[in-house]
Design a protein around this motif. Structure first.
Motif, PDB file in Angstrom:
ATOM      1  N   LEU A 178       4.696   7.074  16.542  1.00 40.61           N
ATOM      2  CA  LEU A 178       3.488   7.356  15.791  1.00 40.61           C
ATOM      3  C   LEU A 178       3.524   6.585  14.481  1.00 40.61           C
ATOM      4  CD1 LEU A 178       3.191  11.221  16.313  1.00 40.61           C
ATOM      5  CD2 LEU A 178       1.828   9.422  17.400  1.00 40.61           C
ATOM      6  N   ARG A 179       2.501   5.764  14.257  1.00 41.81           N
ATOM      7  CA  ARG A 179       2.448   5.004  13.011  1.00 41.81           C
ATOM      8  C   ARG A 179       1.899   5.872  11.886  1.00 41.81           C
ATOM      9  NH1 ARG A 179       0.763  -1.249  11.698  1.00 41.81           N
ATOM     10  NH2 ARG A 179       1.033  -1.063   9.446  1.00 41.81           N
ATOM     11  N   VAL A 180       2.583   5.807  10.754  1.00 37.76           N
ATOM     12  CA  VAL A 180       2.255   6.642   9.601  1.00 37.76           C
ATOM     13  C   VAL A 180       1.977   5.753   8.396  1.00 37.76           C
ATOM     14  CG1 VAL A 180       3.142   8.409   8.032  1.00 37.76           C
ATOM     15  CG2 VAL A 180       3.690   8.518  10.477  1.00 37.76           C
ATOM     16  N   ALA A 181       0.981   6.121   7.604  1.00 38.12           N
ATOM     17  CA  ALA A 181       0.752   5.485   6.304  1.00 38.12           C
ATOM     18  C   ALA A 181       1.519   6.305   5.271  1.00 38.12           C
ATOM     19  CB  ALA A 181      -0.733   5.454   5.975  1.00 38.12           C
ATOM     20  N   PRO A 182       2.681   5.813   4.805  1.00 35.04           N
ATOM     21  CA  PRO A 182       3.568   6.657   4.005  1.00 35.04           C
ATOM     22  C   PRO A 182       3.215   6.764   2.533  1.00 35.04           C
ATOM     23  CG  PRO A 182       4.580   4.524   4.329  1.00 35.04           C
ATOM     24  CD  PRO A 182       3.281   4.500   5.098  1.00 35.04           C
ATOM     25  N   GLY A 183       2.232   5.985   2.077  1.00 40.57           N
ATOM     26  CA  GLY A 183       1.877   6.035   0.664  1.00 40.57           C
ATOM     27  C   GLY A 183       2.765   5.192  -0.220  1.00 40.57           C
ATOM     28  N   VAL A 184       3.452   4.207   0.367  1.00 42.79           N
ATOM     29  CA  VAL A 184       4.316   3.298  -0.393  1.00 42.79           C
ATOM     30  C   VAL A 184       3.563   1.999  -0.612  1.00 42.79           C
ATOM     31  CG1 VAL A 184       6.476   1.999  -0.415  1.00 42.79           C
ATOM     32  CG2 VAL A 184       6.401   4.323   0.550  1.00 42.79           C
ATOM     33  N   GLU A 185       3.438   1.563  -1.864  1.00 44.98           N
ATOM     34  CA  GLU A 185       2.734   0.320  -2.173  1.00 44.98           C
ATOM     35  C   GLU A 185       3.747  -0.766  -2.490  1.00 44.98           C
ATOM     36  OE1 GLU A 185      -0.665   0.280  -4.579  1.00 44.98           O
ATOM     37  OE2 GLU A 185      -1.400   2.235  -3.937  1.00 44.98           O
ATOM     38  N   ALA A 186       3.930  -1.688  -1.567  1.00 40.46           N
ATOM     39  CA  ALA A 186       4.809  -2.827  -1.821  1.00 40.46           C
ATOM     40  C   ALA A 186       4.141  -3.758  -2.824  1.00 40.46           C
ATOM     41  CB  ALA A 186       5.087  -3.565  -0.511  1.00 40.46           C
ATOM     42  N   HIS A 187       4.940  -4.380  -3.662  1.00 39.90           N
ATOM     43  CA  HIS A 187       4.399  -5.268  -4.701  1.00 39.90           C
ATOM     44  C   HIS A 187       4.143  -6.646  -4.100  1.00 39.90           C
ATOM     45  CE1 HIS A 187       5.044  -2.203  -7.671  1.00 39.90           C
ATOM     46  NE2 HIS A 187       6.307  -2.097  -7.311  1.00 39.90           N
ATOM     47  N   THR A 188       3.010  -6.759  -3.440  1.00 40.60           N
ATOM     48  CA  THR A 188       2.631  -8.007  -2.796  1.00 40.60           C
ATOM     49  C   THR A 188       1.117  -8.096  -2.819  1.00 40.60           C
ATOM     50  OG1 THR A 188       2.938  -9.336  -0.783  1.00 40.60           O
ATOM     51  CG2 THR A 188       2.598  -6.984  -0.485  1.00 40.60           C
ATOM     52  N   HIS A 189       0.536  -9.144  -2.256  1.00 43.08           N
ATOM     53  CA  HIS A 189      -0.912  -9.332  -2.304  1.00 43.08           C
ATOM     54  C   HIS A 189      -1.616  -8.195  -1.568  1.00 43.08           C
ATOM     55  CE1 HIS A 189      -4.894 -11.081  -1.669  1.00 43.08           C
ATOM     56  NE2 HIS A 189      -4.603 -11.951  -2.615  1.00 43.08           N
ATOM     57  N   GLU A 190      -2.767  -7.754  -2.098  1.00 45.09           N
ATOM     58  CA  GLU A 190      -3.460  -6.604  -1.534  1.00 45.09           C
ATOM     59  C   GLU A 190      -3.855  -6.817  -0.071  1.00 45.09           C
ATOM     60  OE1 GLU A 190      -7.454  -5.888  -3.030  1.00 45.09           O
ATOM     61  OE2 GLU A 190      -7.459  -7.878  -3.953  1.00 45.09           O
ATOM     62  N   PHE A 191      -4.058  -8.063   0.363  1.00 42.77           N
ATOM     63  CA  PHE A 191      -4.467  -8.308   1.735  1.00 42.77           C
ATOM     64  C   PHE A 191      -3.321  -8.134   2.720  1.00 42.77           C
ATOM     65  CE2 PHE A 191      -8.295 -11.295   0.692  1.00 42.77           C
ATOM     66  CZ  PHE A 191      -8.900 -10.233   0.043  1.00 42.77           C
ATOM     67  N   ILE A 192      -2.060  -8.158   2.252  1.00 42.64           N
ATOM     68  CA  ILE A 192      -0.924  -8.004   3.146  1.00 42.64           C
ATOM     69  C   ILE A 192      -0.099  -6.772   2.777  1.00 42.64           C
ATOM     70  CG2 ILE A 192      -0.747 -10.400   3.890  1.00 42.64           C
ATOM     71  CD1 ILE A 192       1.275 -10.927   1.734  1.00 42.64           C
ATOM     72  N   ARG A 193      -0.754  -5.821   2.096  1.00 41.82           N
ATOM     73  CA  ARG A 193      -0.140  -4.543   1.731  1.00 41.82           C
ATOM     74  C   ARG A 193      -0.676  -3.507   2.710  1.00 41.82           C
ATOM     75  NH1 ARG A 193      -2.232  -3.382  -3.718  1.00 41.82           N
ATOM     76  NH2 ARG A 193      -1.197  -5.321  -4.279  1.00 41.82           N
ATOM     77  N   THR A 194       0.182  -2.791   3.426  1.00 45.44           N
ATOM     78  CA  THR A 194      -0.283  -1.942   4.523  1.00 45.44           C
ATOM     79  C   THR A 194       0.224  -0.514   4.479  1.00 45.44           C
ATOM     80  OG1 THR A 194       1.564  -2.673   5.895  1.00 45.44           O
ATOM     81  CG2 THR A 194      -0.497  -3.905   6.096  1.00 45.44           C
ATOM     82  N   GLY A 195       1.124  -0.169   3.538  1.00 49.60           N
ATOM     83  CA  GLY A 195       1.745   1.148   3.556  1.00 49.60           C
ATOM     84  C   GLY A 195       1.073   2.180   2.681  1.00 49.60           C
ATOM     85  N   GLN A 196       0.063   1.786   1.881  1.00 46.76           N
ATOM     86  CA  GLN A 196      -0.585   2.719   0.977  1.00 46.76           C
ATOM     87  C   GLN A 196      -1.509   3.660   1.748  1.00 46.76           C
ATOM     88  OE1 GLN A 196      -1.293  -0.423   1.352  1.00 46.76           O
ATOM     89  NE2 GLN A 196      -3.454  -0.879   1.033  1.00 46.76           N
ATOM     90  N   GLN A 197      -1.928   4.741   1.109  1.00 44.83           N
ATOM     91  CA  GLN A 197      -2.767   5.725   1.782  1.00 44.83           C
ATOM     92  C   GLN A 197      -4.094   5.111   2.205  1.00 44.83           C
ATOM     93  OE1 GLN A 197      -3.821   9.176  -0.550  1.00 44.83           O
ATOM     94  NE2 GLN A 197      -4.231  10.424   1.254  1.00 44.83           N
ATOM     95  N   GLU A 198      -4.693   4.294   1.357  1.00 45.69           N
ATOM     96  CA  GLU A 198      -5.962   3.653   1.706  1.00 45.69           C
ATOM     97  C   GLU A 198      -5.672   2.419   2.548  1.00 45.69           C
ATOM     98  OE1 GLU A 198      -8.493   2.935  -1.588  1.00 45.69           O
ATOM     99  OE2 GLU A 198      -8.344   4.971  -2.371  1.00 45.69           O
ATOM    100  N   SER A 199      -5.464   2.640   3.823  1.00 48.50           N
ATOM    101  CA  SER A 199      -5.146   1.558   4.760  1.00 48.50           C
ATOM    102  C   SER A 199      -5.813   1.853   6.087  1.00 48.50           C
ATOM    103  CB  SER A 199      -3.623   1.454   4.946  1.00 48.50           C
ATOM    104  OG  SER A 199      -3.305   0.574   6.012  1.00 48.50           O
ATOM    105  N   LYS A 200      -6.177   0.808   6.794  1.00 47.75           N
ATOM    106  CA  LYS A 200      -6.773   1.019   8.118  1.00 47.75           C
ATOM    107  C   LYS A 200      -5.722   1.392   9.157  1.00 47.75           C
ATOM    108  CE  LYS A 200      -6.571  -3.690  10.030  1.00 47.75           C
ATOM    109  NZ  LYS A 200      -7.366  -4.789  10.602  1.00 47.75           N
ATOM    110  N   PHE A 201      -4.440   1.288   8.799  1.00 48.88           N
ATOM    111  CA  PHE A 201      -3.375   1.503   9.757  1.00 48.88           C
ATOM    112  C   PHE A 201      -2.787   2.907   9.656  1.00 48.88           C
ATOM    113  CE2 PHE A 201      -3.180  -3.091   8.821  1.00 48.88           C
ATOM    114  CZ  PHE A 201      -3.337  -3.604  10.103  1.00 48.88           C
ATOM    115  N   GLY A 202      -2.572   3.554  10.781  1.00 48.03           N
ATOM    116  CA  GLY A 202      -1.707   4.701  10.862  1.00 48.03           C
ATOM    117  C   GLY A 202      -2.311   6.043  10.488  1.00 48.03           C
TER     118      GLY A 202
END
Length: 445
Positions: free
Chosen positions: A159-183
């Motif tokens: 099960l894919r989860v959006a864990p709420g972790v924001e990696a310090h990278t470009h917003e277009f390749i950041r996928t772990g934050q709560q506001e994400s289309k993934f998970g």
């Protein structure tokens, strides 16, 4: 207008030269490659790719598996190498899964991702017996369960989860934050609700949770944070359901060197610290250490790739940086146009010459944004020079297009000075391959 201060040539990328003073890639003279295969040309160093596969595998040891993220570069030859090196594969589409099967890659070592998988893709996953389907949302969960029941199969899932972790990278390749289309969202309880639904479905076999926090990450701390959050989730899942998470997939995203100042952590350090974080978090929560899955892509193939171009027009305007146009551009590397990704380059025919001017390296496409490198210090550039752009093994060919009806470049794999084509150069006829003129447009007379 005062001229900018030129930067001396740096120690990275390391430059190996031939007796003729040309750039060497994988033991082959770059100018020989150009003469034989033309430009633009994607060049991959096979030894460098295999070394990175082995570095990941050695660092992981018996703690888990490494799954190559095929979205970085997906061809049958590349997937054959991954199979030979004993890696799993992370596929994000039916096309990537089909490529894997055509390469002879075992379906049982494939993880199928995607936030909007089609019925065709889910059916192919069930029929071929992929190792894991990574469920991204409730809509997919219900469809997969129904299809698995109809096929009489028990499908292994994460099960894919959006864990709420924001990696310090470009917003277009950041996928772990709560506001994400993934998970499934973690904060609102969706992840646990999805788990309870999966556990109620006999046709689905739950192995664990997955998250992916982003790409081109240059520090290990975000993964360590994600590991603790995901183990918190595993502990809560155990408390509520009595089930123990067998696998934890923390995705990929380790960055590479695009510029001399980039300093990503090593593969050994990254995997070692992630392993330690997962083990410590499991012990603190009284849980068994799950089997760890990591999904590197860019950090396996990125630095192994170099793209060669031939310089054409050089536009010089007094007081302005020259525009150096090459015979490729945004269609074979759209990353600058997409999110201002930066690269470094040398003149492959004289890579050791000191910089003499700051130029803007541009392509041949009909867009003002067709830029490969906005500012780079090079020796004085003339038409016919060959430019080598480094770290282009990941997301260049994968994102390439036929914009302006230009055929896509060839790709060659080089080992010990020997080069073999792994993607043929497209022709003008290839551009027409899927065009059709309907009968209603037939010529009159």
């Amino acid at each position: 207008m005062p001229q900018p201060e030129l930067q001396p040539r740096t120690a990275w990328p390391p430059l190996v030269t031939s007796p003729r003073g040309h750039l060497v890639i994988g033991g082959a003279d770059a100018l020989d490659l150009v003469e034989r295969f033309g430009t633009p040309l994607y060049v991959l160093d096979e030894v460098a790719i295999r070394q990175r596969c082995r570095a990941y595998r050695d660092a992981m040891g018996d703690a888990g598996v490494i799954a190559y993220a095929a979205k970085a570069l997906c061809t049958t030859a590349i997937l054959r190498i991954m199979d030979q090196e004993g890696l799993w594969m992370d596929a994000v589409s039916g096309g990537e899964l089909h490529t894997a099967l055509a390469a002879g890659f075992p379906a049982g070592r494939v993880l199928l991702h995607g936030n909007n998988k089609s019925d065709e893709e889910l059916r192919l996953a069930i029929e071929t017996g992929v190792g894991r389907v990574v469920i991204d949302n409730f809509y997919e969960l219900e469809r997969l369960a129904a299809m698995a029941r109809a096929a009489g199969r028990k499908v292994p899932v994460l099960l894919r989860v959006a864990p709420g972790v924001e990696a310090h990278t470009h917003e277009f390749i950041r996928t772990g934050q709560q506001e994400s289309k993934f998970g499934f969202d973690l904060a609102t309880g969706q992840a646990l609700a999805a788990l309870e639904r999966v556990l109620d479905e006999p046709a689905l076999d739950w192995y664990g949770f997955h998250c992916h926090i982003g790409s081109q990450i240059l520090a290990v701390e975000p993964w360590e944070q994600a590991a603790r959050i995901m183990m918190d989730l595993a502990a809560e899942a155990h408390r509520r359901t009595g089930r123990v998470m067998r696998e934890l997939d923390l995705g990929g995203g380790l960055g590479i060197r695009y510029l001399p100042q980039d300093e990503p952590p090593s593969i050994a350090e990254t995997v070692g610290r992630i392993r330690a974080a997962v083990a410590a978090a499991a012990e603190e929560r009284g849980l068994p250490v799950p089997r760890l899955i990591l999904e590197p892509g860019r950090s396996i193939v990125g630095e192994a790739g170099v793209t060669l171009y031939t310089v054409g027009a050089v536009k010089r305007v007094p007081g302005l940086a020259p525009y150096v146009a090459v015979d490729g551009g945004m269609a074979d590397n759209p990353r600058y146009a997409l999110y201002r990704a930066l690269y470094t380059a040398v003149l492959a025919n004289r890579p050791l010459d000191e910089p003499a001017e700051r130029v803007c390296l541009v392509g041949r496409y009909c867009e003002s944004g067709d830029i490969l490198i906005p500012q780079i210090d090079l020796p004085r550039v003339e038409p016919g020079d060959v430019v080598a752009v480094f770290s282009t093994g990941a997301y260049n060919y994968s994102m390439s297009s036929q914009y302006n009806r230009f055929p896509r470049p060839a790709m060659v794999l080089v080992r010990d000075g020997e080069a073999e084509v792994i993607v043929e150069r497209e022709t003008y006829d290839d551009l027409l391959r899927h065009d059709r003129i309907p009968p209603s447009l037939a010529r009159e007379g």
